[in-house]
Design a protein around this motif. Structure first.
Motif, PDB file in Angstrom:
ATOM      1  N   GLU A   1       0.849  -1.201   0.000  1.00 27.28           N
ATOM      2  CA  GLU A   1       0.000   0.000   0.000  1.00 27.28           C
ATOM      3  C   GLU A   1       0.886   1.254   0.000  1.00 27.28           C
ATOM      4  O   GLU A   1       1.943   1.273   0.635  1.00 27.28           O
ATOM      5  CB  GLU A   1      -0.880   0.025   1.255  1.00 27.28           C
ATOM      6  N   PRO A   2       0.463   2.315  -0.677  1.00 33.01           N
ATOM      7  CA  PRO A   2       1.235   3.568  -0.620  1.00 33.01           C
ATOM      8  C   PRO A   2       1.250   4.115   0.808  1.00 33.01           C
ATOM      9  O   PRO A   2       0.281   3.954   1.544  1.00 33.01           O
ATOM     10  CB  PRO A   2       0.460   4.517  -1.530  1.00 33.01           C
ATOM     11  N   TYR A   3       2.342   4.756   1.196  1.00 28.07           N
ATOM     12  CA  TYR A   3       2.399   5.400   2.504  1.00 28.07           C
ATOM     13  C   TYR A   3       3.168   6.711   2.380  1.00 28.07           C
ATOM     14  O   TYR A   3       3.864   6.950   1.404  1.00 28.07           O
ATOM     15  CB  TYR A   3       3.017   4.485   3.563  1.00 28.07           C
ATOM     16  N   LYS A   4       2.999   7.574   3.411  1.00 31.83           N
ATOM     17  CA  LYS A   4       3.608   8.899   3.402  1.00 31.83           C
ATOM     18  C   LYS A   4       4.689   9.002   4.462  1.00 31.83           C
ATOM     19  O   LYS A   4       4.566   8.448   5.542  1.00 31.83           O
ATOM     20  CB  LYS A   4       2.558   9.965   3.724  1.00 31.83           C
ATOM     21  N   MET A   5       5.707   9.767   4.138  1.00 34.95           N
ATOM     22  CA  MET A   5       6.726  10.185   5.093  1.00 34.95           C
ATOM     23  C   MET A   5       6.605  11.704   5.113  1.00 34.95           C
ATOM     24  O   MET A   5       6.761  12.341   4.066  1.00 34.95           O
ATOM     25  CB  MET A   5       8.112   9.761   4.627  1.00 34.95           C
ATOM     26  N   ALA A   6       6.310  12.288   6.278  1.00 36.59           N
ATOM     27  CA  ALA A   6       5.975  13.706   6.290  1.00 36.59           C
ATOM     28  C   ALA A   6       6.736  14.502   7.329  1.00 36.59           C
ATOM     29  O   ALA A   6       7.131  13.983   8.365  1.00 36.59           O
ATOM     30  CB  ALA A   6       4.479  13.867   6.526  1.00 36.59           C
ATOM     31  N   ASP A   7       6.884  15.784   7.027  1.00 30.63           N
ATOM     32  CA  ASP A   7       7.402  16.781   7.968  1.00 30.63           C
ATOM     33  C   ASP A   7       6.842  18.163   7.606  1.00 30.63           C
ATOM     34  O   ASP A   7       7.498  19.166   7.714  1.00 30.63           O
ATOM     35  CB  ASP A   7       8.925  16.797   7.975  1.00 30.63           C
ATOM     36  N   GLY A   8       5.611  18.224   7.155  1.00 31.11           N
ATOM     37  CA  GLY A   8       4.997  19.440   6.649  1.00 31.11           C
ATOM     38  C   GLY A   8       4.826  19.340   5.137  1.00 31.11           C
ATOM     39  O   GLY A   8       3.828  19.727   4.572  1.00 31.11           O
ATOM     40  N   LEU A   9       5.814  18.800   4.514  1.00 31.28           N
ATOM     41  CA  LEU A   9       5.803  18.427   3.105  1.00 31.28           C
ATOM     42  C   LEU A   9       5.876  16.911   3.165  1.00 31.28           C
ATOM     43  O   LEU A   9       6.371  16.376   4.149  1.00 31.28           O
ATOM     44  CB  LEU A   9       7.068  18.997   2.466  1.00 31.28           C
ATOM     45  N   HIS A  10       5.356  16.189   2.208  1.00 32.32           N
ATOM     46  CA  HIS A  10       5.488  14.735   2.345  1.00 32.32           C
ATOM     47  C   HIS A  10       5.924  14.048   1.066  1.00 32.32           C
ATOM     48  O   HIS A  10       5.752  14.551  -0.028  1.00 32.32           O
ATOM     49  CB  HIS A  10       4.228  14.108   2.935  1.00 32.32           C
ATOM     50  N   VAL A  11       6.525  12.886   1.286  1.00 28.61           N
ATOM     51  CA  VAL A  11       6.939  12.001   0.203  1.00 28.61           C
ATOM     52  C   VAL A  11       5.965  10.838   0.224  1.00 28.61           C
ATOM     53  O   VAL A  11       5.756  10.212   1.261  1.00 28.61           O
ATOM     54  CB  VAL A  11       8.381  11.485   0.415  1.00 28.61           C
ATOM     55  N   LEU A  12       5.354  10.571  -0.911  1.00 26.93           N
ATOM     56  CA  LEU A  12       4.457   9.435  -1.050  1.00 26.93           C
ATOM     57  C   LEU A  12       5.256   8.299  -1.667  1.00 26.93           C
ATOM     58  O   LEU A  12       5.783   8.440  -2.776  1.00 26.93           O
ATOM     59  CB  LEU A  12       3.271   9.811  -1.950  1.00 26.93           C
ATOM     60  N   VAL A  13       5.389   7.200  -0.932  1.00 22.30           N
ATOM     61  CA  VAL A  13       6.115   6.031  -1.425  1.00 22.30           C
ATOM     62  C   VAL A  13       5.069   5.057  -1.951  1.00 22.30           C
ATOM     63  O   VAL A  13       4.214   4.591  -1.198  1.00 22.30           O
ATOM     64  CB  VAL A  13       6.959   5.376  -0.314  1.00 22.30           C
TER      65      VAL A  13
ATOM     66  N   PRO B   1       3.781   1.534  -4.301  1.00 21.36           N
ATOM     67  CA  PRO B   1       4.238   0.148  -4.432  1.00 21.36           C
ATOM     68  C   PRO B   1       5.277  -0.099  -5.522  1.00 21.36           C
ATOM     69  O   PRO B   1       6.105  -0.985  -5.396  1.00 21.36           O
ATOM     70  CB  PRO B   1       2.948  -0.622  -4.717  1.00 21.36           C
ATOM     71  N   SER B   2       5.281   0.694  -6.574  1.00 21.03           N
ATOM     72  CA  SER B   2       6.273   0.498  -7.636  1.00 21.03           C
ATOM     73  C   SER B   2       7.672   0.932  -7.206  1.00 21.03           C
ATOM     74  O   SER B   2       8.645   0.656  -7.894  1.00 21.03           O
ATOM     75  CB  SER B   2       5.864   1.261  -8.891  1.00 21.03           C
ATOM     76  N   GLY B   3       7.762   1.625  -6.071  1.00 20.23           N
ATOM     77  CA  GLY B   3       9.050   2.085  -5.569  1.00 20.23           C
ATOM     78  C   GLY B   3       9.304   3.561  -5.799  1.00 20.23           C
ATOM     79  O   GLY B   3      10.272   4.105  -5.295  1.00 20.23           O
ATOM     80  N   SER B   4       8.445   4.219  -6.557  1.00 20.22           N
ATOM     81  CA  SER B   4       8.608   5.656  -6.797  1.00 20.22           C
ATOM     82  C   SER B   4       8.351   6.432  -5.518  1.00 20.22           C
ATOM     83  O   SER B   4       7.510   6.056  -4.706  1.00 20.22           O
ATOM     84  CB  SER B   4       7.647   6.138  -7.875  1.00 20.22           C
ATOM     85  N   LYS B   5       9.058   7.533  -5.384  1.00 22.89           N
ATOM     86  CA  LYS B   5       8.907   8.414  -4.225  1.00 22.89           C
ATOM     87  C   LYS B   5       8.536   9.789  -4.762  1.00 22.89           C
ATOM     88  O   LYS B   5       9.318  10.419  -5.472  1.00 22.89           O
ATOM     89  CB  LYS B   5      10.194   8.436  -3.420  1.00 22.89           C
ATOM     90  N   LEU B   6       7.342  10.241  -4.440  1.00 28.75           N
ATOM     91  CA  LEU B   6       6.779  11.446  -5.040  1.00 28.75           C
ATOM     92  C   LEU B   6       6.546  12.521  -3.987  1.00 28.75           C
ATOM     93  O   LEU B   6       5.955  12.251  -2.943  1.00 28.75           O
ATOM     94  CB  LEU B   6       5.456  11.103  -5.729  1.00 28.75           C
ATOM     95  N   TRP B   7       6.996  13.740  -4.280  1.00 25.98           N
ATOM     96  CA  TRP B   7       6.773  14.862  -3.384  1.00 25.98           C
ATOM     97  C   TRP B   7       5.357  15.393  -3.574  1.00 25.98           C
ATOM     98  O   TRP B   7       4.916  15.633  -4.699  1.00 25.98           O
ATOM     99  CB  TRP B   7       7.754  15.994  -3.687  1.00 25.98           C
ATOM    100  N   ARG B   8       4.641  15.610  -2.460  1.00 24.63           N
ATOM    101  CA  ARG B   8       3.280  16.140  -2.494  1.00 24.63           C
ATOM    102  C   ARG B   8       3.119  17.213  -1.428  1.00 24.63           C
ATOM    103  O   ARG B   8       3.731  17.143  -0.364  1.00 24.63           O
ATOM    104  CB  ARG B   8       2.244  15.041  -2.220  1.00 24.63           C
ATOM    105  N   LEU B   9       2.288  18.207  -1.718  1.00 23.24           N
ATOM    106  CA  LEU B   9       1.928  19.244  -0.767  1.00 23.24           C
ATOM    107  C   LEU B   9       0.420  19.174  -0.589  1.00 23.24           C
ATOM    108  O   LEU B   9      -0.315  19.294  -1.575  1.00 23.24           O
ATOM    109  CB  LEU B   9       2.344  20.625  -1.292  1.00 23.24           C
ATOM    110  N   GLN B  10      -0.046  18.929   0.627  1.00 23.67           N
ATOM    111  CA  GLN B  10      -1.479  18.848   0.878  1.00 23.67           C
ATOM    112  C   GLN B  10      -1.977  20.145   1.491  1.00 23.67           C
ATOM    113  O   GLN B  10      -1.259  20.788   2.257  1.00 23.67           O
ATOM    114  CB  GLN B  10      -1.801  17.701   1.823  1.00 23.67           C
ATOM    115  N   TYR B  11      -3.212  20.498   1.149  1.00 18.56           N
ATOM    116  CA  TYR B  11      -3.845  21.689   1.712  1.00 18.56           C
ATOM    117  C   TYR B  11      -5.343  21.493   1.686  1.00 18.56           C
ATOM    118  O   TYR B  11      -5.860  20.561   1.086  1.00 18.56           O
ATOM    119  CB  TYR B  11      -3.442  22.942   0.917  1.00 18.56           C
ATOM    120  N   ARG B  12      -6.058  22.385   2.366  1.00 14.66           N
ATOM    121  CA  ARG B  12      -7.518  22.378   2.354  1.00 14.66           C
ATOM    122  C   ARG B  12      -8.000  23.672   1.726  1.00 14.66           C
ATOM    123  O   ARG B  12      -7.470  24.743   2.002  1.00 14.66           O
ATOM    124  CB  ARG B  12      -8.081  22.278   3.768  1.00 14.66           C
ATOM    125  N   PHE B  13      -9.029  23.564   0.890  1.00  7.16           N
ATOM    126  CA  PHE B  13      -9.654  24.733   0.280  1.00  7.16           C
ATOM    127  C   PHE B  13     -11.120  24.429   0.086  1.00  7.16           C
ATOM    128  O   PHE B  13     -11.464  23.375  -0.451  1.00  7.16           O
ATOM    129  CB  PHE B  13      -8.998  25.081  -1.059  1.00  7.16           C
TER     130      PHE B  13
END
Length: 110
Positions: A19-31, A33-45
């Motif tokens: 399953e995909p999981y996040k590593m976060a510190d305000g900004l997060h990396v989504l890891v 299953p294929s092994g890719s590590k993607l930077w994401r910024l989450q917000y609410r609007f």
């Protein structure tokens, strides 16, 4: 917000799982299953959670991802810098498709 900042070593050592999981510190990396590590910024609007894709690790390093985050949140077109959408007013004398300058000119000639 977490006080520990993500390091390059932590991100490199992150293993993919089913399953995909996040590593976060305000900004997060989504890891994913294929092994890719993607930077994401989450917000609410507008009461909804959304996210912006910033790039892929290691092409976009930790410091660069933080700079991209700052650029994204300082853009004038960022959703949080725009006013909340308003519901149309039923008492408005002009159709919503008419520009206000045209509508005011029409109202003055009556």
């Amino acid at each position: 917000m977490p006080t520990n900042k993500l390091s390059v070593l932590e991100i490199k050592n992150a293993k993919s799982v089913a399953e995909p999981y996040k590593m976060a510190d305000g900004l997060h990396v989504l890891v994913i299953p294929s092994g890719s590590k993607l930077w994401r910024l989450q917000y609410r609007f507008g009461g909804k959670q959304r996210q912006i894709a910033l790039g892929q690790f290691p092409q976009l390093g930790v410091a660069d991802a933080r700079l991209e985050k700052l650029k994204a949140i300082s853009r004038p077109s960022a959703p949080w810098s725009l006013p909340e959408p308003e519901a149309p007013n039923a008492a408005s004398p002009t159709p919503p498709s008419m520009p206000p300058c045209v509508a005011s000119a029409i109202l003055r000639t009556k």
